[in-house]
Write an enzyme that holds these catalytic residues in place. Sequence first.
Site, PDB file in Angstrom:
ATOM      1  N   PRO A   1       0.784  -1.245   0.000  1.00 54.84           N
ATOM      2  CA  PRO A   1       0.000   0.000   0.000  1.00 54.84           C
ATOM      3  C   PRO A   1       0.810   1.286   0.000  1.00 54.84           C
ATOM      4  CG  PRO A   1       0.099  -0.860   2.221  1.00 54.84           C
ATOM      5  CD  PRO A   1       0.823  -1.860   1.354  1.00 54.84           C
ATOM      6  N   GLY A   2       2.153   1.208  -0.048  1.00 51.21           N
ATOM      7  CA  GLY A   2       2.926   2.419  -0.236  1.00 51.21           C
ATOM      8  C   GLY A   2       3.861   2.810   0.887  1.00 51.21           C
TER       9      GLY A   2
ATOM     10  N   ASP B   1      10.093  -6.182  -2.471  1.00 51.32           N
ATOM     11  CA  ASP B   1       9.434  -6.590  -1.230  1.00 51.32           C
ATOM     12  C   ASP B   1       8.391  -7.623  -1.633  1.00 51.32           C
ATOM     13  OD1 ASP B   1       9.001  -6.393   1.585  1.00 51.32           O
ATOM     14  OD2 ASP B   1       7.172  -5.265   1.177  1.00 51.32           O
TER      15      ASP B   1
ATOM     16  N   ARG C   1      -5.387  -2.718  -5.298  1.00 52.43           N
ATOM     17  CA  ARG C   1      -4.417  -2.163  -4.358  1.00 52.43           C
ATOM     18  C   ARG C   1      -3.848  -0.821  -4.817  1.00 52.43           C
ATOM     19  NH1 ARG C   1      -1.817  -5.674  -0.833  1.00 52.43           N
ATOM     20  NH2 ARG C   1       0.263  -4.955  -1.443  1.00 52.43           N
TER      21      ARG C   1
ATOM     22  N   ASP D   1       2.692  -6.733 -13.963  1.00 53.99           N
ATOM     23  CA  ASP D   1       3.228  -7.919 -13.317  1.00 53.99           C
ATOM     24  C   ASP D   1       4.733  -7.692 -13.168  1.00 53.99           C
ATOM     25  OD1 ASP D   1       4.333 -10.431 -12.726  1.00 53.99           O
ATOM     26  OD2 ASP D   1       2.793 -11.489 -13.873  1.00 53.99           O
TER      27      ASP D   1
ATOM     28  N   LYS E   1       6.793   1.632   1.871  1.00 50.60           N
ATOM     29  CA  LYS E   1       8.196   1.698   1.475  1.00 50.60           C
ATOM     30  C   LYS E   1       8.414   2.706   0.346  1.00 50.60           C
ATOM     31  CE  LYS E   1       9.055  -2.981   3.121  1.00 50.60           C
ATOM     32  NZ  LYS E   1       7.690  -3.197   3.658  1.00 50.60           N
TER      33      LYS E   1
ATOM     34  N   CYS F   1       8.467 -10.731   4.585  1.00 55.92           N
ATOM     35  CA  CYS F   1       8.074 -10.707   6.004  1.00 55.92           C
ATOM     36  C   CYS F   1       7.737 -12.120   6.453  1.00 55.92           C
ATOM     37  CB  CYS F   1       6.920  -9.737   6.241  1.00 55.92           C
ATOM     38  SG  CYS F   1       5.444 -10.059   5.274  1.00 55.92           S
TER      39      CYS F   1
ATOM     40  N   ASP G   1       2.508  -1.985  -8.765  1.00 59.19           N
ATOM     41  CA  ASP G   1       1.757  -3.088  -8.189  1.00 59.19           C
ATOM     42  C   ASP G   1       0.855  -3.673  -9.271  1.00 59.19           C
ATOM     43  OD1 ASP G   1       1.407  -4.054  -5.142  1.00 59.19           O
ATOM     44  OD2 ASP G   1      -0.416  -4.490  -6.283  1.00 59.19           O
TER      45      ASP G   1
END
Length: 497
Positions: A113-114, A177, A139, A161, A116, A230, A134
């Site tokens: 969602p932004g 990420d 999103r 993509d 980083k 993560c 994205d």
Amino acid sequence: MPATVFERYRSIIDDWDAFQASLIRPQPAALRVNRLKADPAALRARLEERGFRLEPYDWYPDLWRVAEEPFSPALTLEHWLGRFYLQEAAAAVPVLALDPQPGETVLDLSAAPGGKSTQMAERMGNRGMVVANDPDPRRLAALSHNLQRLGVTSAVITRADGRQFPGGLAFDRVLVDAPCSAEGNARRSARARQGVGRHQRRRLPAVQLALLRRALALVRPGGVVVYSTCTFAPEENEAVVDQVLRAAEGSVTVEPLPPALPGVAGVTAWEGQRFRPEVEACRRIYPHHLDSGGMFVARLRKRGPVPWEEPGAEGGGEGSRKASAARSGVPARPGTGWVEADAGLRQRVVAWLGEAFGLDESVLEGAYAYGNEDQGIWLAALPRVPGWEAVWSAGIRLVRGHGATWKPTSFGLMQWAAGATRNVVDLDRQELQALLEGRQISAPPEAPLVRRGWIVLRYRGHAVGCGFWDGQRLRSALPHERAGELLSILRREDEGR
């Protein structure tokens, strides 16, 4: 939480008891100061006046742990205005490892969602270009919302993509990420505590590897790629980095992260598989290290062309296919390489701002115009943007087409119209609350309203959005979601009185 969920990681976690204990404690909030809009000292003083107790992290002084909170930091005017971003401590590490510099061209390959992307732009001082990509159209709205809320004018949003991101531009730095099993979110997500199924466990490393390979094809020789997840799973972390190193044949190396950053070394063996010894320079962050979530971070340097890069491609061309997108008004011209800003459109915007709100050209210093008068106009700190089909927006949207007139956006007015001297109304709390509740109010007699139409709504000296004056009465024109958020903040202020 059943002890068996993460039992498979017992042998690689540095303090198993501390790890287990951290997972059953509530995760404290953390906030990152947005220096594009806020002075850290003034922001901290304001929040502490409201009853918050804030503890800066020594490895990142602009990131503060919320040690005590009278209510959620999201219910403050400062958050709504974009003075800070709520970002867990571990999630701030990848951008520090990437270390983007002012004037560079950087790519966030999985940006929504932004958090980083906004961190990159803030550390670059809105100088250079951040391409925030994205693939999920659902999103993109959150990504756009956060970039605009935090005043980022140096970002280009793309929808593609990431495994097939268009080539033709050599990036200085790329952040991957990657989508992952998200086990590091176990403290705040029941789904993460349940783990992923066997199919996902097999599928995710292939997606992650493809994204990392594409990033290395896109970055210039000498450039940096940071790969982060993560999750705790070595299959999605060290194993992915190991596969890239083996395929790169010496053209990619792992670099250690700055020693001040938190975490422990990467693992070099897992379930009978041995990895290249260099992966030990990667960094693992477990929840007990920062009283936060989990994170894996690897910093890679591209020493020369990678074997999967198309010969002669600038920045790489593997999978360089057009990525279609539903664009919001920024014209993309495939095949031309770049889209230049529209100087004539900018002059029309300057004239309109002067006539409508008494603003002079200085408020748009460093801003360039894109789009068109029918669909909408975006202002960005970029004299040109890539001409990919995947381009969705650039900078902050100032106006939308509205029949024969321009309708200013609330984000546009917040960014550029705080100093309006005409068609602006200064509101007290009760007046603003009435408008946000959908009521109409009489215009204050001292308000400099010179014509019917769109106006700037101002509260405590801040432009908070767009309103409408019909010659007698005022109404709000803020987007429904933003109006609801601000109304909740005002009601929270009432409760605290």
